[in-house]
Design a protein around this motif. Structure first.
Motif, short mmCIF file in Angstrom:
data_model
loop_
_atom_site.label_atom_id
_atom_site.label_comp_id
_atom_site.label_asym_id
_atom_site.label_seq_id
_atom_site.Cartn_x
_atom_site.Cartn_y
_atom_site.Cartn_z
N ALA A 1 21.76 108.93 52.06
CA ALA A 1 22.15 107.67 52.69
C ALA A 1 20.94 107.08 53.41
CB ALA A 1 23.29 107.88 53.67
N ARG A 2 20.91 105.75 53.48
CA ARG A 2 19.91 105.03 54.27
C ARG A 2 20.60 104.38 55.45
NH1 ARG A 2 18.07 104.23 48.95
NH2 ARG A 2 15.84 104.67 48.67
N ILE A 3 19.89 104.36 56.57
CA ILE A 3 20.41 103.71 57.78
C ILE A 3 19.42 102.62 58.17
CG2 ILE A 3 21.10 103.99 60.18
CD1 ILE A 3 21.61 106.96 59.51
N THR A 4 19.85 101.37 58.07
CA THR A 4 19.00 100.24 58.42
C THR A 4 19.46 99.55 59.70
OG1 THR A 4 20.30 98.76 57.03
CG2 THR A 4 18.40 99.83 56.01
N ALA A 5 20.53 100.03 60.32
CA ALA A 5 21.03 99.42 61.55
C ALA A 5 19.92 99.38 62.60
CB ALA A 5 22.22 100.20 62.09
N PRO A 6 19.68 98.22 63.22
CA PRO A 6 18.64 98.15 64.26
C PRO A 6 18.97 99.08 65.42
CG PRO A 6 19.28 95.95 63.54
CD PRO A 6 20.27 96.90 62.94
N ALA A 7 17.93 99.63 66.03
CA ALA A 7 18.10 100.59 67.13
C ALA A 7 18.14 99.90 68.49
CB ALA A 7 16.98 101.63 67.10
N TRP A 8 18.42 98.61 68.50
CA TRP A 8 18.54 97.86 69.75
C TRP A 8 19.62 98.49 70.63
CZ3 TRP A 8 15.94 94.58 72.57
CH2 TRP A 8 16.59 93.79 73.52
N THR B 1 21.96 112.88 72.74
CA THR B 1 21.12 113.33 71.63
C THR B 1 19.64 113.00 71.87
OG1 THR B 1 21.21 111.28 70.33
CG2 THR B 1 23.06 112.83 70.09
N ALA B 2 18.80 113.67 71.09
CA ALA B 2 17.36 113.38 71.14
C ALA B 2 17.08 111.93 70.79
CB ALA B 2 16.63 114.32 70.18
N LEU B 3 17.83 111.40 69.83
CA LEU B 3 17.61 110.03 69.40
C LEU B 3 18.02 109.04 70.48
CD1 LEU B 3 16.66 108.09 67.30
CD2 LEU B 3 18.81 108.38 66.06
N GLN B 4 19.11 109.32 71.20
CA GLN B 4 19.50 108.46 72.32
C GLN B 4 18.42 108.45 73.40
OE1 GLN B 4 23.66 110.34 72.54
NE2 GLN B 4 23.95 108.40 73.61
N LEU B 5 17.91 109.62 73.75
CA LEU B 5 16.87 109.69 74.77
C LEU B 5 15.60 109.00 74.32
CD1 LEU B 5 17.42 113.39 75.86
CD2 LEU B 5 17.92 111.36 77.24
N ALA B 6 15.22 109.18 73.04
CA ALA B 6 14.03 108.51 72.52
C ALA B 6 14.20 106.99 72.57
CB ALA B 6 13.75 108.98 71.09
N CYS B 7 15.41 106.52 72.28
CA CYS B 7 15.67 105.08 72.34
C CYS B 7 15.60 104.57 73.78
CB CYS B 7 17.03 104.76 71.74
SG CYS B 7 17.08 104.84 69.92
N ARG B 8 15.95 105.39 74.75
CA ARG B 8 15.80 105.00 76.14
C ARG B 8 14.33 104.80 76.49
NH1 ARG B 8 19.59 105.09 80.06
NH2 ARG B 8 21.65 105.95 79.57
N LEU B 9 13.48 105.68 75.99
CA LEU B 9 12.06 105.64 76.33
C LEU B 9 11.30 104.56 75.57
CD1 LEU B 9 11.16 109.44 76.38
CD2 LEU B 9 11.25 107.89 78.35
N HIS B 10 11.70 104.27 74.37
CA HIS B 10 10.94 103.40 73.48
C HIS B 10 11.19 101.92 73.78
CE1 HIS B 10 9.07 101.76 69.95
NE2 HIS B 10 10.21 101.20 69.58
N PRO B 11 10.13 101.09 73.82
CA PRO B 11 8.71 101.48 73.78
C PRO B 11 8.19 101.79 75.18
CG PRO B 11 8.88 99.10 73.75
CD PRO B 11 10.30 99.63 73.80
N THR B 12 7.40 102.84 75.31
CA THR B 12 6.81 103.17 76.60
C THR B 12 5.64 102.23 76.88
OG1 THR B 12 5.11 104.70 75.83
CG2 THR B 12 7.35 105.59 76.11
N PRO B 13 5.18 102.18 78.14
CA PRO B 13 3.99 101.39 78.44
C PRO B 13 2.75 101.84 77.68
CG PRO B 13 5.20 101.89 80.45
CD PRO B 13 5.83 102.71 79.37
N ALA B 14 2.78 103.03 77.09
CA ALA B 14 1.63 103.49 76.32
C ALA B 14 1.41 102.67 75.06
CB ALA B 14 1.81 104.97 75.94
N VAL B 15 2.47 102.05 74.53
CA VAL B 15 2.33 101.26 73.30
C VAL B 15 2.76 99.81 73.47
CG1 VAL B 15 2.58 103.24 71.77
CG2 VAL B 15 4.62 101.96 72.46
#
Length: 398
Positions: free
Chosen positions: A27-34, A278-292
Motif C-alpha cells: 500500500a502507498r500512503i500519500t495523506a499529508p502529514a499536516w 507512536t514514533a511517527l506522532q512524536l516525529a511529526c511534533r518535532l518536524h520541522p526543527t529549527p535545524a532545517v
C-alpha cells in the motif's frame, strides 16, 4: 543500467545498529502529514487504517516506511512494503575503486552563488524587523551524467563515508529515487524510551590533521554556532518536554564528525508519558526543527517561501519507519539527492542567524554537498567546467 521493476519498489533505512530492507508495495500512503501528531487526525487515521488492511491481508507485523516532505501540507511518500527484513550490520567490503569519477555532462546551481548570498543578506535584514532569529536557506545542485547510476554502489560509497549515519533509499512518486546518508536523528522510540540527536553548527573537515583539530576547536568555541544550536535545543525541549516523564538534555553540545564536516551535536534521551504515542506522532511534533527551518518555525517558513526559488519537496523532511506497536526511527532528510535516469538533484542548506556571513554560508553548503559529490567521485572543480545557465525558477521540478 535500466531500473527493473524490483529496483523501483526497493526501500532501505539503515541505522548504525541495524538495517531495514524492503521490496514490493502492499500500500502507498500519500495523506499529508499536516498536524500528524494528532491521534484522531486524518494522517494518523490513514496510517492506522492502512496497517489494519495489511494485517487483514495476512501481514502479521506490517510497517510503514518512507519519507515525509519539508512542507507537511504536501503528499507524503510512505509505503507499507510487501516484504521486509532486518539485517545486522556487516563489515564494509574493501574499497575496490568503484567510486571512479562519474561522467559529468552538465551542472547547474539553483540559485547561483550571487543569488544565494543575496538571500542570506535579505534574511539577516529581515531579522532586524521581525521576531525571526534563524532561517535555514538551501540550494539545489543539479547534475546530468553521461552514464546511469548504480544505486547499490552509491549507497555502499555513502556508507564508507559515514558508517555512523542513517542511510536511506525511497522510491518517489515521479519515478526518481531518494538516496542519502543523514547524520541527524530526528527521533527514535522503542517502548517508552525516546532519543533525538539534533545537529546545528557546522565546520568543514580539513585534510591536515592539525588544521582539522583547530577547525573543530573553533567550532566548539564559536558563539555564533552555539547560538544557532541553542535555538534548536530549546525548541525541542518545549515540544518534547510536555510529552515526557523525563528528558535528559546535555548542558552544552559536543562534537561529532563525518568525512566532510564537524557538527555541534546534542544527544537527548527521555521517557514518553503515554506509551501509545507512536514514533511517527512524536516525529511529526518535532518536524520541522529549527535545524532545517528556523526559529520561530512559522515565521521562518514564511521567509523561506519568500526567498527560496524552488520547492524543497522531500529535502529537509524526515525519512524512516514506524511499526504497528508505535516503535520507529526517523532521520532528518539531509545529505541526500534524487536520482532519475541521468539527472541527479543534490540538496544542501545552511542555518542563517544575525551573525552569519554570506561567503561563509556559501562555503558551508559547498562542504555539505561534498558527501554526495564524493560518492559520485566528483568535486567542485569539475562542476565549474560543466555548468549551464540557470533555468527560471518555475521550470525547477522538486
Amino acid at each position: 543500467m535500466p531500473r527493473t521493476h524490483d529496483d523501483a519498489t526497493r526501500l532501505q533505512f539503515v541505522s548504525p545498529e541495524r538495517g531495514l530492507h524492503a521490496s514490493g508495495v502492499m500500500a502507498r500512503i500519500t495523506a499529508p502529514a499536516w498536524e500528524g501528531w494528532q491521534p484522531d487526525g486524518d494522517f494518523q487515521h490513514a496510517i492506522r487504517s492502512t496497517m489494519e488492511l495489511a494485517q487483514q491481508a495476512g501481514q502479521q507485523a506490517p510497517i510503514v516506511m518512507g519519507a515525509i516532505p519539508f512542507d507537511t501540507r504536501q503528499p507524503s511518500c510512505l509505503y507499507v512494503p510487501r516484504h521486509y527484513e532486518w539485517r545486522e550490520p556487516t563489515p564494509l567490503p574493501a574499497d575496490t575503486g568503484d567510486n571512479a569519477s562519474a561522467s559529468l555532462a552538465e551542472a547547474s546551481d539553483i540559485p547561483q552563488e550571487a543569488a544565494f548570498k543575496q538571500a542570506v543578506r535579505q534574511a539577516i535584514a529581515n531579522f532586524q524587523h521581525s521576531d525571526i532569529r534563524k532561517a535555514v536557506l538551501s540550494r539545489i545542485l543539479e547534475l546530468r551524467l553521461s552514464n546511469a547510476v548504480n544505486i547499490d554502489q552509491l549507497l555502499m560509497r555513502l556508507r564508507r563515508q559515514n558508517p555512523g549515519g542513517y542511510q536511506f533509499r525511497v522510491p518517489m512518486a515521479d519515478g526518481a529515487t531518494l538516496v542519502g546518508v543523514s547524520p541527524e536523528l530526528l527521533l527514535r522510540k522503542e517502548g517508552t524510551a525516546i532519543r533525538s540527536n539534533p545537529l546545528a553548527g557546522s565546520a568543514k573537515r580539513q585534510a591536515d590533521d592539525e588544521q582539522d583539530r583547530a577547525m573543530a576547536e573553533r567550532l566548539l568555541a564559536s558563539a555564533k554556532d552555539h547560538h544557532e544550536h541553542r535555538l534548536v535545543i530549546e525548541e525541542i525541549r518545549q515540544v518534547l518536554g510536555p510529552c515526557c516523564t523525563s528528558l535528559d538534555i546535555p548542558e552544552s553540545p559536543s562534537l561529532i564528525g563525518t568525512s566532510a564536516l564537524w557538527h555541534l551535536s546534542s544527544n537527548l534521551e527521555g521517557r514518553i508519558a503515554d506509551p501509545a504515542t507512536t514514533a511517527l506522532q512524536l516525529a511529526c511534533r518535532l518536524h520541522p526543527t529549527p535545524a532545517v527551518c528556523g526559529y520561530p518555525t512559522e515565521s521562518a517558513r514564511k521567509l523561506i517561501d519568500l526567498v527560496e526559488p524552488f520547492d524543497r519537496g522531500l529535502f529537509t523532511g524526515m525519512v524512516g519507519w514506524c511499526d504497528a506497536e508505535g516503535n520507529g526511527e526517523w532521520a532528518v532528510t539531509i545529505r541526500c539527492g534524487s536520482i532519475k535516469h541521468d539527472t541527479i538533484r543534490l540538496f544542501a542548506g545552511a542555518g542563517i542567524v544575525e551573525a552569519s556571513q554570506p561567503d561563509a554560508e556559501w562555503a558551508e553548503i559547498q562542504a555539505k554537498l561534498g558527501t554526495m559529490l564524493n560518492a559520485f567521485g566528483l568535486d567542485a572543480s569539475q562542476l565549474a567546467t560543466h555548468s549551464w545557465c540557470d533555468r527560471p525558477a518555475d521550470e525547477v521540478v522538486s
